[in-house]
Design a protein around this motif. Structure first.
Motif, PDB file in Angstrom:
ATOM      1  N   MET A  94       0.847  -1.207   0.000  1.00  9.13           N
ATOM      2  CA  MET A  94       0.000   0.000   0.000  1.00  9.13           C
ATOM      3  C   MET A  94       0.880   1.254   0.000  1.00  9.13           C
ATOM      4  SD  MET A  94      -3.340  -0.904   2.332  1.00  9.13           S
ATOM      5  CE  MET A  94      -2.510  -1.241   3.867  1.00  9.13           C
ATOM      6  N   PHE A 153       2.515   1.751  -3.419  1.00 10.07           N
ATOM      7  CA  PHE A 153       1.573   2.308  -4.403  1.00 10.07           C
ATOM      8  C   PHE A 153       1.358   3.796  -4.143  1.00 10.07           C
ATOM      9  CE2 PHE A 153      -0.842  -0.585  -7.272  1.00 10.07           C
ATOM     10  CZ  PHE A 153      -0.043  -1.703  -7.115  1.00 10.07           C
ATOM     11  N   SER A 154       1.400   4.194  -2.864  1.00  7.24           N
ATOM     12  CA  SER A 154       1.136   5.599  -2.536  1.00  7.24           C
ATOM     13  C   SER A 154       2.257   6.515  -3.019  1.00  7.24           C
ATOM     14  CB  SER A 154       0.929   5.763  -1.032  1.00  7.24           C
ATOM     15  OG  SER A 154       2.165   5.674  -0.352  1.00  7.24           O
ATOM     16  N   LEU A 159       3.014   6.794  -5.919  1.00  7.01           N
ATOM     17  CA  LEU A 159       2.497   7.360  -7.161  1.00  7.01           C
ATOM     18  C   LEU A 159       1.863   8.732  -6.932  1.00  7.01           C
ATOM     19  CD1 LEU A 159       0.866   4.157  -8.697  1.00  7.01           C
ATOM     20  CD2 LEU A 159       2.880   5.357  -9.553  1.00  7.01           C
ATOM     21  N   PHE A 160       1.545   9.044  -5.687  1.00  7.65           N
ATOM     22  CA  PHE A 160       1.052  10.368  -5.394  1.00  7.65           C
ATOM     23  C   PHE A 160       1.847  10.947  -4.244  1.00  7.65           C
ATOM     24  CE2 PHE A 160      -1.616  13.919  -5.706  1.00  7.65           C
ATOM     25  CZ  PHE A 160      -1.915  14.357  -4.434  1.00  7.65           C
ATOM     26  N   TYR A 169      -5.695   2.528  -1.211  1.00  6.53           N
ATOM     27  CA  TYR A 169      -4.752   3.295  -0.401  1.00  6.53           C
ATOM     28  C   TYR A 169      -4.235   4.517  -1.145  1.00  6.53           C
ATOM     29  CZ  TYR A 169      -1.484   3.977   3.422  1.00  6.53           C
ATOM     30  OH  TYR A 169      -0.825   4.488   4.510  1.00  6.53           O
ATOM     31  N   ILE A 170      -4.189   4.435  -2.464  1.00  5.96           N
ATOM     32  CA  ILE A 170      -3.776   5.623  -3.239  1.00  5.96           C
ATOM     33  C   ILE A 170      -4.788   6.744  -2.984  1.00  5.96           C
ATOM     34  CG2 ILE A 170      -3.388   6.579  -5.542  1.00  5.96           C
ATOM     35  CD1 ILE A 170      -2.516   3.807  -6.442  1.00  5.96           C
ATOM     36  N   THR A 227      -4.208   8.132   0.377  1.00  3.85           N
ATOM     37  CA  THR A 227      -3.024   8.994   0.383  1.00  3.85           C
ATOM     38  C   THR A 227      -3.366  10.373  -0.164  1.00  3.85           C
ATOM     39  OG1 THR A 227      -1.650   7.057   0.013  1.00  3.85           O
ATOM     40  CG2 THR A 227      -0.623   9.188  -0.398  1.00  3.85           C
ATOM     41  N   ILE A 228      -4.124  10.394  -1.262  1.00  2.00           N
ATOM     42  CA  ILE A 228      -4.558  11.673  -1.845  1.00  2.00           C
ATOM     43  C   ILE A 228      -5.343  12.462  -0.791  1.00  2.00           C
ATOM     44  CG2 ILE A 228      -6.032  12.731  -3.605  1.00  2.00           C
ATOM     45  CD1 ILE A 228      -5.399  10.291  -5.398  1.00  2.00           C
ATOM     46  N   THR A 231      -2.983  13.730   2.330  1.00  2.00           N
ATOM     47  CA  THR A 231      -1.915  14.681   1.984  1.00  2.00           C
ATOM     48  C   THR A 231      -2.392  16.124   2.177  1.00  2.00           C
ATOM     49  OG1 THR A 231      -1.082  13.101   0.368  1.00  2.00           O
ATOM     50  CG2 THR A 231      -0.292  15.366   0.160  1.00  2.00           C
ATOM     51  N   PHE A 259      -6.556  17.512  -5.303  1.00  2.00           N
ATOM     52  CA  PHE A 259      -5.438  16.559  -5.309  1.00  2.00           C
ATOM     53  C   PHE A 259      -5.757  15.341  -6.159  1.00  2.00           C
ATOM     54  CE2 PHE A 259      -3.073  19.265  -3.072  1.00  2.00           C
ATOM     55  CZ  PHE A 259      -2.654  18.999  -1.773  1.00  2.00           C
ATOM     56  N   ALA A 285      -3.376  14.142  -9.068  1.00  2.00           N
ATOM     57  CA  ALA A 285      -2.896  12.760  -9.207  1.00  2.00           C
ATOM     58  C   ALA A 285      -3.161  12.235 -10.611  1.00  2.00           C
ATOM     59  CB  ALA A 285      -3.564  11.866  -8.164  1.00  2.00           C
TER      60      ALA A 285
END
Lengths: 668, 300
Positions: A661, A664-665, A667-668, B90-91, B94-95, B98, B128, B132
């Motif tokens: 996880m 993958f994060s 990527l941002f 999870y991406i 994360t966005i 942040t 965001f 992304a």
């Protein structure tokens, strides 16, 4: 004009070689020497063509008059996409594909002349035949009609003019830029089998077409071969180098002699770096690519391990040399192959020490000198007799040399023994019942050839070893080797030796022989799976309630049970169809152990115990003598499971999920 | 000087929001446990009382592993396939967080509370998300021609070259990809900071502005990123050494292994926040005018 000159040079060389061979020291032949060759080969390096002149002296050792000879023309398998090999393989071997659009990728062999020693021209008597599948477009076997039958005991001498166009290497033989590997490059007679040889009931040719899964089968003989090629090439070949002769046209002729061998292959490259060593009186030659030079030691150590092990456990290596060829990356299709006293290994630059692919290939291919080279079984019809038997020895050698649990790989926490890998080749099949081992090489269903003829055969032999013991197993193999070396054994010949030795050493412990074992394992496709089904510890309850006694009705109660007794039942089950005798080890809470014997015949077996101590755990086959058991996880059971291992792997999964996880994060 | 100031300032910024990092860590842990706990339950049900499996506790045992997978691979693979979905989710997470962290950086004087974090996260999420998406498109647009060029080269060399030449080509290929990826990541980080600081809605314009900003100062930014990456590599090396020392062969050592692993995960999250903090500081330092510039402004 040029062609005539070339032909003259070739004929002169053939005469020269014949004179050398005539004068050679005549130490006692080790084999029947049925097919003897004097071959002169000239390599046209730019056109990838070998022009050859072959003198074949072939002896009829049968009681039959032979009217035709059958020959293998293996290179014609690569002539076009209609050959049996190409149809069956889809144009690949071990996932290396032929480049069908490149004209130079294809190969073939043409015979332009066959004459007897008296000059009788037999060329018109050649016709292509397809004894296996009737594929009229397959040209890997020819029948040569003789002008008059060959009597029993008579020898025929044939002068064969041929031209071989080498394919770009994808299936063992050919070229890759300026690297050449000439395997199965000349016309080779099949074997005339008759009663006494394998399963023959009458005299007939055994000369199969070249199939995707098959290898080769040939008679023993003497080879005198001269190889002429540009002088900047370094050459390696089967047998011993006799002489190097520089020619005025910028070529060099390398003359080799190999006695009592079933095949002749050779290699040439401008990039080879030769490294030599010795083991007892055997000369070791390693022909390395410059980028693999640092791995010379690994090749030599591996082959010495193999030489030493086979010498001790099977029999003496009879040849004066062993050459190990290291193919370049773009010729890996020629890697991992065997010829008498010459093998091809295979590695990549920077291969870590803990990944022992290089050692495994070297040991395996060397082992084929015994299984195929000396015990010259029929690789078409009984591929398992060389691949599987050799695999069995490979695992023994690798695990002894590099560790039972680390013999194949020990790298970054991932470890596996060579036998473990071989066992998984079979055990991990999606359908291990797909076929029996005993079938022709081209008769296996998709994906079955490797796991069954290599993996399962090795596992079956290891299981046999477990049943009869290592001492008896070694005696069996040594007897088999000594009795059948330089001959053509079959599975029935091996079984006969097994029965003889087990009866001698173990009497009737296994019945009247081991046929029951082979019928299940080689001839059957069932699986072996024993399971520890349950452990029950039942407290024995004393009498409670009212009972009629002599003195009338009396009341009895449990009272305090300080030291209860238990009746324990351990149940083992046979899930698979293969029946083998197994041990069952039962361990009690007080540390006592009982080793039970079960003949493995019935579907279930109960072991009952009475005592103050409960059964804590039980294991079927605790000494792991039956690796054929396809699921070792269900062989044991405990009444007090530990959670540690599951927590460990759950923690690992948690950790790796979190890492994935977080990765993958990025990527941002 | 800017580089070192940003490096140390970024660390301080990250340390200031350590409670927020802890919250993010616990959410990450919960997501992981959502899979790990059922996994543990399923595999112990499948093989709990089978002693052969215990050999996997002491060390890796290929036979035990192989036989288990032969009969239970569907069970294991079903969990592995879910991991991909967790990673994609999870991406998005994360966005989301942040924005909250950067909001806390801009309002440190007001005590970075959790409420501030979540409101900031929600406020900047859509911007965001667009950022992304644009960066992902740019990554793809850059990667594709590089991949095509190098694969043509590789295919041409394959037939005639030995491994060292091919491996060198692969190493160069990988390095070029990595540098391009790093460059776009730096641009993305600066764009995030600018969007929050200026409360800007013009995502694409901030990307363009950040790009020219980054290019002009690449000689200072690359060392900054490399320093933080070096800390990450050092931390990873310490973790790997610790993991191999512990062994995890019984219950107490398994627990110890778990604790060290989770410390490492927290460390990774800290590193990520440190990078954001460093970018924030760098951008702030660049905006400060020198006394000479201020005097000139005053005079004018």
């Amino acid at each position: 004009m040029l062609k005539k000159q070339a032909a003259c040079i070739l004929i002169l060389l053939v005469i020269f070689c014949s004179s050398i061979s005539a004068g050679m020291s005549d130490k006692e032949p080790l084999s029947p020497r049925i097919a003897n060759y004097t071959i002169s080969a000239k390599l046209d390096a730019s056109r990838k063509i070998i022009n050859g002149q072959e003198i074949l002296r072939w002896r009829n050792t049968s009681n039959n008059r032979i009217e035709e000879m059958q020959f293998h023309l293996y290179l014609n398998a690569f002539k076009n996409n209609r050959s049996t090999f190409m149809k069956e393989s889809g144009g690949q071997l071990r996932s290396i594909y032929i480049d069908t659009d490149d004209k130079n990728s294809w190969g073939f062999i043409d015979i332009y002349s066959v004459k007897k020693a008296d000059g009788t021209d037999l060329t018109s008597g050649i016709r292509y035949i397809q004894p296996d599948d009737g594929n009229a477009e397959d040209q890997t076997v020819i029948s040569l009609q003789l002008d008059k039958p060959l009597d029993p005991g008579e020898e025929i001498t044939l002068n064969i003019g041929f031209q071989s166009k080498l394919p770009r290497i994808f299936a063992r033989t050919g070229f890759a830029e300026n690297y050449f590997f000439a395997g199965q490059w000349f016309p080779k007679p099949g074997i005339y089998e008759y009663p006494g040889i394998r399963y023959a009931e009458k005299g007939m040719w055994n000369c199969h077409q070249f199939h995707a899964n098959s290898e080769f089968y040939a008679d023993f003989g003497v080879y005198d071969v001269s190889i002429t090629l540009p002088s900047d090439y370094i050459v390696g070949a089967v047998g011993e180098l006799q002489k190097i002769q520089k020619n005025s046209d910028g070529t060099t002729t390398h003359i080799y002699r190999a006695e009592d061998v079933v095949d002749f292959a050779w290699t040439a490259s401008q990039r080879f770096i030769p490294v030599e060593d010795k083991w007892q009186d055997v000369k070791i030659i390693v022909l390395l690519q410059p980028e693999h030079f640092a791995q010379a030691g690994r090749h030599i150590i591996a082959v010495k391990q193999a030489l030493s092990y086979f010498d001790k456990h099977l029999g003496k290596y009879p040849y004066p040399t062993i050459t190990i060829v290291d193919p370049p990356l773009n010729a890996l299709g020629s890697a991992g192959m065997e010829y008498p006293s010459l093998i091809t290994a295979g590695t990549i630059w920077g291969l870590p020490e803990g990944i022992r692919f290089l050692e495994m290939v070297t040991v395996h291919e060397f082992g084929h000198n015994y299984f195929m080279g000396l015990l010259a079984s029929n690789e078409f019809e009984e591929a398992f007799l060389d691949e599987g038997f050799n695999q069995y020895y490979e695992t023994r050698i690798m695990d002894q040399a590099y560790g039972r649990k680390t013999g194949y790989i020990d790298f970054w926490g991932f470890r596996a023994g060579d036998f473990e890998i071989s066992r998984q080749m079979y055990a991990a099949m999606s359908n291990p019942k797909i076929a029996e081992i005993v079938r022709p090489a081209w008769g296996y269903s998709a994906g079955g050839y490797g796991p069954l003829s290599y993996g399962k055969t090795a596992v079956v032999l290891k299981t046999l070893e477990g049943l009869v013991g290592i001492k008896t197993m070694d005696e069996i193999m040594k007897t088999y080797f000594e009795r059948w070396k330089f001959r053509h054994p079959s599975l029935k010949d091996f079984i006969s030796v097994v029965n003889e030795i087990t009866n001698k050493n173990h009497g009737t412990a296994f019945g009247s022989g081991m046929d029951w074992f082979f019928s299940q394992t080689f001839y059957g496709s069932d699986i072996c799976d024993y399971k520890l089904s349950s452990i029950k510890n039942n407290k024995i309850v004393r009498l409670t309630g009212y009972f009629e006694g002599k003195s009338g009705r009396q009341f009895s109660s449990k009272g305090k049970e300080d030291n209860p007794e238990y009746e324990s039942v351990v149940t083992a089950a046979r899930i698979g169809e293969i029946k083998l005798p197994v041990d069952v080890l039962v361990h009690f809470e007080d540390g006592r152990e009982v080793n039970e014997k079960w003949d493995g015949q019935s579907r279930t077996k109960e072991f009952r115990y009475k005592g103050r101590s409960k059964v804590l755990w039980a294991k079927i086959d605790p000494a792991e003598k039956i690796p054929l058991d396809i699921d070792r996880i269900n062989n044991s059971m405990t009444t007090e499971p530990e959670g540690g291992v599951f927590a460990k792997y759950a923690a690992k999964l948690l950790f790796w999920l979190e890492n994935v996880m977080l990765s993958f994060s990025i990527l941002f | 000087m800017n580089t070192l100031k940003s490096f140390s300032g970024g660390f301080r910024k990250a340390a200031d929001v350590k409670k927020t990092i802890a919250v993010i860590y616990f959410i990450t842990l919960l997501l992981g446990l959502a899979l790990a706990i059922p996994f543990e339950s399923q595999i112990s049900k499948a093989a709990g009382s089978r002693m052969q499996i215990y050999s996997l506790l002491k060390d890796f045992d290929f036979t035990a592993y192989g036989d288990f997978m032969n009969f239970h691979s569907e069970l294991v693979n079903s969990f592995l396939s879910v991991i991909t979905w967790f990673a994609v989710f999870y991406i998005l997470f994360t966005i989301f967080f942040t924005g909250g962290i950067l909001r806390q950086f801009t309002h440190t004087e007001l005590h970075p509370g959790i409420r501030n974090f979540f409101s900031g996260s929600a406020e900047f999420f859509s911007r965001f998300f667009r950022l992304a998406f644009y960066i992902l498109l740019l990554q793809f647009a850059c990667f594709l021609p590089i991949a095509i060029i190098f694969s043509i080269l590789f295919n041409a060399m394959q037939k005639s070259s030995a491994e060292p030449a091919l491996f060198t080509l692969l190493a160069v290929w990988f390095s070029v990809h990595l540098l391009v990826f790093l460059l776009l990541t730096i641009v993305s980080d600066f764009a995030k900071v600018r969007i929050v600081k200026k409360d800007s809605e013009k995502v694409w314009m901030e990307i363009k502005t950040s790009f020219s900003f980054v290019i002009k100062r690449l000689h200072k930014l690359l060392p900054l990123y490399f320093m933080i990456i070096a800390v990450f590599i050092a931390g990873t090396a310490v973790y790997l050494a610790g993991d191999s020392l512990i062994g995890a062969y019984n219950n107490p050592t398994v627990l110890l292994m778990l604790i060290i692993q989770q410390i490492y995960i927290f460390f990774r999250l800290f590193i990520k926040t440190w990078i954001l903090g460093s970018v924030y500081m760098f951008e702030s330092v660049q905006e400060e005018k020198s006394p000479a510039e201020l005097r000139e402004e005053y005079v004018n």
